[in-house]
Design an enzyme around this catalytic site. Sequence first.
Site, PDB file in Angstrom:
ATOM      1  N   ARG A  81       3.832   5.182  -8.803  1.00  0.00           N
ATOM      2  CA  ARG A  81       2.546   4.956  -9.465  1.00  0.00           C
ATOM      3  C   ARG A  81       2.200   3.478  -9.320  1.00  0.00           C
ATOM      4  O   ARG A  81       2.691   2.624 -10.046  1.00  0.00           O
ATOM      5  CB  ARG A  81       2.629   5.338 -10.941  1.00  0.00           C
ATOM      6  N   GLN A  87       0.230  17.898  -4.217  1.00  0.00           N
ATOM      7  CA  GLN A  87      -0.980  17.087  -4.234  1.00  0.00           C
ATOM      8  C   GLN A  87      -0.768  15.809  -3.432  1.00  0.00           C
ATOM      9  O   GLN A  87       0.267  15.163  -3.537  1.00  0.00           O
ATOM     10  CB  GLN A  87      -1.363  16.742  -5.672  1.00  0.00           C
ATOM     11  N   ARG A 140       3.959  10.319   0.853  1.00  0.00           N
ATOM     12  CA  ARG A 140       4.310   9.383  -0.226  1.00  0.00           C
ATOM     13  C   ARG A 140       5.603   9.761  -0.934  1.00  0.00           C
ATOM     14  O   ARG A 140       6.122   8.973  -1.734  1.00  0.00           O
ATOM     15  CB  ARG A 140       3.170   9.287  -1.237  1.00  0.00           C
ATOM     16  N   HIS A 169      -3.920   4.561  -0.801  1.00  0.00           N
ATOM     17  CA  HIS A 169      -4.227   4.627  -2.245  1.00  0.00           C
ATOM     18  C   HIS A 169      -3.922   3.277  -2.902  1.00  0.00           C
ATOM     19  O   HIS A 169      -2.997   3.141  -3.709  1.00  0.00           O
ATOM     20  CB  HIS A 169      -3.385   5.729  -2.875  1.00  0.00           C
ATOM     21  N   ASP A 202     -13.738   8.413 -10.775  1.00  0.00           N
ATOM     22  CA  ASP A 202     -13.077   9.047  -9.634  1.00  0.00           C
ATOM     23  C   ASP A 202     -14.181   9.465  -8.660  1.00  0.00           C
ATOM     24  O   ASP A 202     -14.755  10.546  -8.780  1.00  0.00           O
ATOM     25  CB  ASP A 202     -12.249  10.243 -10.092  1.00  0.00           C
ATOM     26  N   GLU A 260      -9.829   2.618  -2.346  1.00  0.00           N
ATOM     27  CA  GLU A 260      -8.945   3.278  -1.398  1.00  0.00           C
ATOM     28  C   GLU A 260      -9.684   3.636  -0.110  1.00  0.00           C
ATOM     29  O   GLU A 260     -10.630   4.413  -0.133  1.00  0.00           O
ATOM     30  CB  GLU A 260      -8.374   4.546  -2.044  1.00  0.00           C
TER      31      GLU A 260
END
Length: 315
Positions: free
Chosen positions: A76, A100, A105, A185, A230, A290
Site C-alpha cells: 500500500r 484485482q 504487484r 499506481h 476515483d 497514475e
Amino acid sequence: MERAKKPAAIPVSPIQPTPQVSISDDNSRVTANLPTGERVDVLLYGATVISWKSANGKENLFLSSKAHLDGSKPVRGGIPLVFPVFGPPPAEHATSRLPQHGFARNSRWEYLGKTSSESSSLPNSKGDASVKLDFGLSNSMLSDHKWNSEFNLTYSITLSQDNLETSLVVRNTGPSSYDFQVLFHSYLAIDDVATTTISGLEKVTFKDKTQGGKNIEPAGKPISIESETDRVYTVAPEQAITISEQGSKRFEVTRDMLSDVVVWNPWIEKAKGMADFGPEDGYKRMICVEAGSVSAWNNLEAGDTWEGGQRIKAL
C-alpha cells in the site's frame, strides 16, 4: 646520474563518483544511490518502488505505515505496478480468475541488473548521473497460472537528478494474441491534500468510479480533492500533468504511450476501511496520479512487443 630535465608527470583525472546499487542481505530489495544524493528503493516483491528521495533527503512517495513489506500482500503505497488488468477483472474475460489489479504487484520479480551513466567531469557541471534498474517476470515464474497467456515483462526504473522514470516492456512469447491493461499506481507524497491541485486535466471529461463509472463533464479548473476521488481521464500522452501545493509546483508527470490518468484519494471513510492504510489521516498526505492504459484493452499479437512509461519530476 640524474637527468637535467625529467619528463613531466602525466596528469591523472580525478576518479568521478558513480551511482551505487546494493541488494539487501535478505535478497528482498534493491537500493540505488546517485553521487548527488538521490535514492530509490525497490522491493523484488511486485518490483514495487517503496521510496524515492531527492538529494536533500525529501521523500517523494507516500508509503502507508501499515504497508506489508514481507511479500504477504501487495504494498500500500510507493508505485505498485498494475498488470494485466485494472480493477476487478470482468467476468467472462481471459483475466476473470485474476485478483484485482492482476498479478504483477504480488509476484516476486527477478533483478536483471543495472545500467548507469556517470556524472560529467566538467568543473562547473551539476552532473548528469543516472542509474537504470531492470526487473523481469515471465509466465514460467508464476506458481498460480490463472491467466493462460505467455509473456515476458521487463520493468525498468531509472533514477536521475530530480526524476524517476518507470517503463514496462510487454513481449507476447506465445502463439496467440491477448488483451491487457497496465498502470503505474503512483502514490505521491504531499504535505496537505487540502492545498493541493492537479493541472493538465481541466478540459477533460472523466469517468467517476465513485458514481459507477458515470461520465462527468470537466469543471474547467485545476482539480482539488475534497472527498473520495476515483477518476479515469483519457488524455493525449503529450499532455503533462502538474501537481502543485499552495500554488507552487511539486511534481510533473509525463507519459509515453499511456493515454489514461487515474486520480485517486480514499478520503476519510475508505481510508478507515483499509486495514493496511495508515496513519488514519494519511489520506491528507498523499495523492495518486497514475499513468496507464486502462480505459480500453491493449491487444498484443503473438511475437509482438508493447512499451509504455512515465516520468515523474520532483520540482
